[in-house]
Each structure stands twice: as structure tokens, then as C-alpha cells.
Motif scaffolding. Structure first.
Motif, PDB file in Angstrom:
ATOM      1  N   GLU A  89       0.833  -1.206   0.000  1.00 38.52           N
ATOM      2  CA  GLU A  89       0.000   0.000   0.000  1.00 38.52           C
ATOM      3  C   GLU A  89       0.870   1.260   0.000  1.00 38.52           C
ATOM      4  O   GLU A  89       1.955   1.263   0.564  1.00 38.52           O
ATOM      5  N   ALA A  90       0.345   2.329  -0.589  1.00 41.64           N
ATOM      6  CA  ALA A  90       1.006   3.624  -0.467  1.00 41.64           C
ATOM      7  C   ALA A  90       0.859   4.085   0.992  1.00 41.64           C
ATOM      8  O   ALA A  90      -0.191   3.907   1.593  1.00 41.64           O
ATOM      9  N   VAL A  91       1.930   4.638   1.570  1.00 43.10           N
ATOM     10  CA  VAL A  91       1.894   5.086   2.967  1.00 43.10           C
ATOM     11  C   VAL A  91       2.016   6.607   3.018  1.00 43.10           C
ATOM     12  O   VAL A  91       2.952   7.175   2.468  1.00 43.10           O
ATOM     13  N   LEU A 242      14.684   6.971  10.752  1.00 41.12           N
ATOM     14  CA  LEU A 242      13.919   7.390   9.574  1.00 41.12           C
ATOM     15  C   LEU A 242      12.479   6.898   9.692  1.00 41.12           C
ATOM     16  O   LEU A 242      12.221   5.849  10.294  1.00 41.12           O
ATOM     17  N   THR A 243      11.549   7.654   9.087  1.00 40.96           N
ATOM     18  CA  THR A 243      10.158   7.170   9.020  1.00 40.96           C
ATOM     19  C   THR A 243       9.753   6.888   7.575  1.00 40.96           C
ATOM     20  O   THR A 243       8.718   6.293   7.329  1.00 40.96           O
ATOM     21  N   GLY A 244      10.583   7.342   6.633  1.00 40.13           N
ATOM     22  CA  GLY A 244      10.239   7.091   5.239  1.00 40.13           C
ATOM     23  C   GLY A 244      11.315   7.600   4.305  1.00 40.13           C
ATOM     24  O   GLY A 244      12.278   8.252   4.722  1.00 40.13           O
ATOM     25  N   VAL A 245      11.144   7.292   3.033  1.00 41.52           N
ATOM     26  CA  VAL A 245      12.124   7.646   2.009  1.00 41.52           C
ATOM     27  C   VAL A 245      11.400   8.364   0.868  1.00 41.52           C
ATOM     28  O   VAL A 245      10.249   8.053   0.566  1.00 41.52           O
ATOM     29  N   VAL A 246      12.087   9.363   0.284  1.00 42.39           N
ATOM     30  CA  VAL A 246      11.593   9.973  -0.955  1.00 42.39           C
ATOM     31  C   VAL A 246      12.627   9.682  -2.036  1.00 42.39           C
ATOM     32  O   VAL A 246      13.814   9.962  -1.853  1.00 42.39           O
ATOM     33  N   LEU A 247      12.197   9.096  -3.122  1.00 38.37           N
ATOM     34  CA  LEU A 247      13.089   8.751  -4.219  1.00 38.37           C
ATOM     35  C   LEU A 247      12.906   9.792  -5.320  1.00 38.37           C
ATOM     36  O   LEU A 247      11.834   9.868  -5.922  1.00 38.37           O
ATOM     37  N   THR A 266      16.354  -0.031   4.588  1.00 41.20           N
ATOM     38  CA  THR A 266      15.923   0.835   5.695  1.00 41.20           C
ATOM     39  C   THR A 266      14.751   0.231   6.466  1.00 41.20           C
ATOM     40  O   THR A 266      14.496   0.608   7.593  1.00 41.20           O
ATOM     41  N   GLY A 267      14.029  -0.671   5.838  1.00 43.09           N
ATOM     42  CA  GLY A 267      12.826  -1.212   6.472  1.00 43.09           C
ATOM     43  C   GLY A 267      11.694  -0.198   6.516  1.00 43.09           C
ATOM     44  O   GLY A 267      10.657  -0.441   7.120  1.00 43.09           O
ATOM     45  N   LYS A 268      11.870   0.949   5.882  1.00 46.19           N
ATOM     46  CA  LYS A 268      10.849   2.015   5.920  1.00 46.19           C
ATOM     47  C   LYS A 268      10.218   2.184   4.543  1.00 46.19           C
ATOM     48  O   LYS A 268      10.864   1.961   3.523  1.00 46.19           O
ATOM     49  N   PRO A 269       8.978   2.628   4.518  1.00 44.44           N
ATOM     50  CA  PRO A 269       8.307   2.780   3.217  1.00 44.44           C
ATOM     51  C   PRO A 269       8.822   3.970   2.423  1.00 44.44           C
ATOM     52  O   PRO A 269       9.251   4.969   2.995  1.00 44.44           O
ATOM     53  N   ILE A 270       8.759   3.835   1.112  1.00 45.40           N
ATOM     54  CA  ILE A 270       8.975   4.989   0.244  1.00 45.40           C
ATOM     55  C   ILE A 270       7.647   5.733   0.256  1.00 45.40           C
ATOM     56  O   ILE A 270       6.607   5.150  -0.041  1.00 45.40           O
ATOM     57  N   LYS A 271       7.668   6.995   0.638  1.00 37.44           N
ATOM     58  CA  LYS A 271       6.393   7.717   0.771  1.00 37.44           C
ATOM     59  C   LYS A 271       6.066   8.510  -0.489  1.00 37.44           C
ATOM     60  O   LYS A 271       4.902   8.663  -0.824  1.00 37.44           O
ATOM     61  N   PHE A 285       3.921   7.215  -3.729  1.00 37.93           N
ATOM     62  CA  PHE A 285       4.603   6.020  -4.233  1.00 37.93           C
ATOM     63  C   PHE A 285       3.598   4.898  -4.500  1.00 37.93           C
ATOM     64  O   PHE A 285       2.846   4.513  -3.613  1.00 37.93           O
ATOM     65  N   HIS A 286       3.603   4.400  -5.724  1.00 40.68           N
ATOM     66  CA  HIS A 286       2.715   3.283  -6.056  1.00 40.68           C
ATOM     67  C   HIS A 286       3.537   2.037  -6.351  1.00 40.68           C
ATOM     68  O   HIS A 286       4.147   1.930  -7.410  1.00 40.68           O
ATOM     69  N   PRO A 287       3.552   1.079  -5.402  1.00 40.31           N
ATOM     70  CA  PRO A 287       4.386  -0.111  -5.567  1.00 40.31           C
ATOM     71  C   PRO A 287       4.132  -0.856  -6.889  1.00 40.31           C
ATOM     72  O   PRO A 287       5.080  -1.310  -7.518  1.00 40.31           O
ATOM     73  N   GLN A 288       2.874  -0.927  -7.318  1.00 41.75           N
ATOM     74  CA  GLN A 288       2.577  -1.687  -8.552  1.00 41.75           C
ATOM     75  C   GLN A 288       3.310  -1.101  -9.744  1.00 41.75           C
ATOM     76  O   GLN A 288       3.866  -1.824 -10.566  1.00 41.75           O
TER      77      GLN A 288
END
Ligand code: GDP
Length: 296
Positions: A89-91, A242-247, A266-271, A285-288
Motif C-alpha cells: 500500500e502507499a503510505v 527514519l520514518t520514510g524515504v523519498v526517491l 531501511t525497512g521504511k516505506p517509500i512515501k 509512491f505506487h508499488p505496482q
């Protein structure tokens, strides 16, 4: 430019039609192609190993479906496993706290940190109707604070007035006080970057985090830097929570493998992902989508 994974696997499975289940030898042959596809997409080697092992376990012994070819079936297994690993899911940002919520941006110089700060501020202002203030704590790079002020004007977001000679921790204190007094919902702190990870940078970041007690600490990483991005993420995640990543620069021709590595390291979501220089160029961020891009 790249051969798609489906095309590669088509060849591997030509000889396999009509059998009842995906057997180990066939799956391993297919996974060799998956491994190459992931490495070409710039996924870090340890992450590739781990991923291929898990996907192999899942695939061996699955009944061959009638409706698809074995190659398509393996592509689907790999695609699903990629999505799961990227986070299904997007976080969103978690800013549901007593205001001001504090977001701290960290990352190397040139990663797109300042631009991303303004992009997030604009998004929160326009889409969530938040009252946002930005403050630059970058006293190393000449004109960094002015750059943020200029972006603030473009984005129609307030920036903390610049006081010459003030140090990062003191700027953070002043920003917090201003945000509280003036009733801001969100304060975004753009911290200094360096060309490489060094201890001075980490110490400064930790000192700021101690004062600001951020609700979100977002690591900004350039997707085009491939394997370096993985080392950067590893270093930062060991030093600050960290709470998240921006790519950023996902509009470039990176295949997006860094996304898979980020999550694993990082174990953290890409937001968010950055998809253009302009201030509207930020997407959830859309994983699909990224899984599709990695597989080609
Ligand atoms: P900082 O040193 O980390 O603060 O980096 P900046 O925010 O100054 O960004 C460096 C350069 O990258 C600027 O020219 C930005 O416009 C550009 N940039 C940032 N994010 C993106 C992105 O998602 N896509 C593209 N194409 N350019 C970006």
C-alpha cells in the motif's frame, strides 16, 4: 533498450508446456533470468539474492495454470513478490499530532532535498489545507537558505526569516517557536547535506532531531545514483530513526531498482517519488507501478 522479463522467460519455458507443475529445475532456470533483470534494474546484490530465494520457494511446486503460459505465471509470482517487498500500500505522512507536526528532511547534497521540501509543503498546503512553514538549516552551502525562500515564494508557502550567522540547532529552535506562536500545522526542516556521508553531518542531524523531535524523518535519495543510493540509505538509517524515504529523479531513465533496495535496507516505506523538477512533480509512491518498471 532492455529485454523484458516476460520475453526472457518465454524462451526458458518453451519446452515446458503441458507439464503439471512448475518443477525446481525450470523455476531455477527462470530465476536466473529474474536475477539478471533485477541487477540490470540496479537492485543491490544482497537484495537480489534474498528476493530470488524467496520467489523461488514460492514458485516451486505451484500447479501450472491453464490460462497462462508458465513464463507468464512466473512473471506474475515475481511481480506479486516485488509488490509485497515494496510494501503493498502507499503510505502517507503521519502528521496527526498536536500542531505543529515536524517533518525533518535529510539526505546528501544534490539529492533533491530542498526541492522536495518545497514540493511536500505545496502538496500539504493545497491538498490537505495545512498551514505550512519551511525552514532551511543549511548553513554550509552558500545561498541554500535563499533557495528555499525563493521556492517558498513560488509554492506560496511561508519560510522562516533568515538570520545571518545562526547555527542549525538555533535555527531549529527559532523555527519551532515561530511555528507554535503563529499557529502553523506543519513545520518542515530542510537540513544540510554533504557530498558524502560524514560524521559532522550525522552529528548535526542528530542534534537537530534532539531539539525538534520530528514526527517524520524523510530520507531523500536520488534514484539515478543506483548502488550508491543503497549505501547512503544504510548509513542514514543507522544514525537517525527514519520514518520514510523519498526517491527523486524517477523521471530519469533509472529502472527503479533503488526502490526495492531502499525498502529492504531501511525497512521504511517509500512515501513519495519525485518525477519532475517543477514543484508539482511529486507523486505518492505506487508499488505496482514501480514493480512493473523494474520488470520492464
Ligand atoms: P539538495 O542539494 O539536495 O537540496 O538538492 P536540490 O533540491 O537543490 O536539487 C538539485 C537539483 O535536482 C535541482 O536542479 C532540482 O531541480 C533537481 N531535482 C530535484 N528533484 C527532482 C526530480 O524528482 N526530478 C528531476 N528531474 N529533477 C529534480
Amino acid at each position: 533498450m532492455f529485454e523484458s522479463l516476460s520475453d526472457r522467460l518465454g524462451g526458458v519455458f518453451e519446452r515446458l508446456r503441458g507439464r503439471g507443475a512448475l518443477n525446481e529445475g525450470d523455476v531455477r532456470a527462470a530465476m536466473r533470468e529474474v536475477r539478471i533483470a533485477l541487477l540490470e534494474a540496479d537492485v543491490a546484490l544482497p537484495v537480489v539474492r534474498d528476493f530470488v530465494e524467496k520467489a523461488t520457494e514460492q514458485a516451486i511446486g505451484q500447479s501450472v495454470l491453464k490460462s497462462v503460459t508458465p513464463g507468464q505465471q512466473v512473471v506474475k509470482i515475481v511481480n506479486d513478490a516485488l509488490i509485497e517487498m515494496l510494501g503493498a500500500e502507499a503510505v502517507d505522512l503521519e502528521l496527526d499530532v498536536t500542531p505543529p507536526a515536524v517533518v525533518m528532511m535529510v539526505g546528501l547534497q544534490g539529492s533533491g532535498k530542498t526541492t522536495t521540501t518545497a514540493k511536500i509543503a505545496k502538496r500539504l498546503t493545497e491538498q490537505k489545507r495545512k498551514k505550512v512553514m519551511m525552514a532551511s538549516l543549511d548553513v554550509n552551502r552558500p545561498a541554500a537558505q535563499e533557495q528555499l525562500a525563493t521556492l517558498g515564494t513560488q509554492a506560496k508557502v511561508a519560510t522562516l526569516p533568515i538570520v545571518a550567522g545562526q547555527q542549525p540547532v538555533d535555527i531549529a529552535r527559532r523555527a519551532l517557536q515561530s511555528a507554535r506562536l503563529q499557529g502553523y500545522d506543519v513545520l518542515i526542516l530542510d537540513t544540510a547535506g554533504r557530498l558524502h556521508v560524514d560524521q559532522a553531518l550525522m552529528d548535526e542531524m542528530k542534534a537537530v532531531a534532539d531539539i525538534a523531535k520530528p514526527d517524520e524523518i524523510l530520507l531523500v535519495v536520488d534514484a539515478l545514483t543506483g548502488q550508491d543510493a543503497v549505501n547512503v540509505a544504510q548509513n542514514f538509517s543507522e544514525q537517525v530513526p527514519l520514518t520514510g524515504v523519498v526517491l527523486t529523479r524517477m523521471d530519469g531513465d533509472a529502472r527503479g531498482g533503488a526502490a526495492l533496495s531502499m525498502r529492504a535496507v531501511t525497512g521504511k516505506p517509500i512515501k513519495f517519488v519525485g518525477v519532475a523538477e517543477k514543484l508539482d512533480g511529486l507523486e505518492t509512491f505506487h508499488p505496482q507501478r514501480v514493480a512493473g518498471r523494474i520488470l520492464g
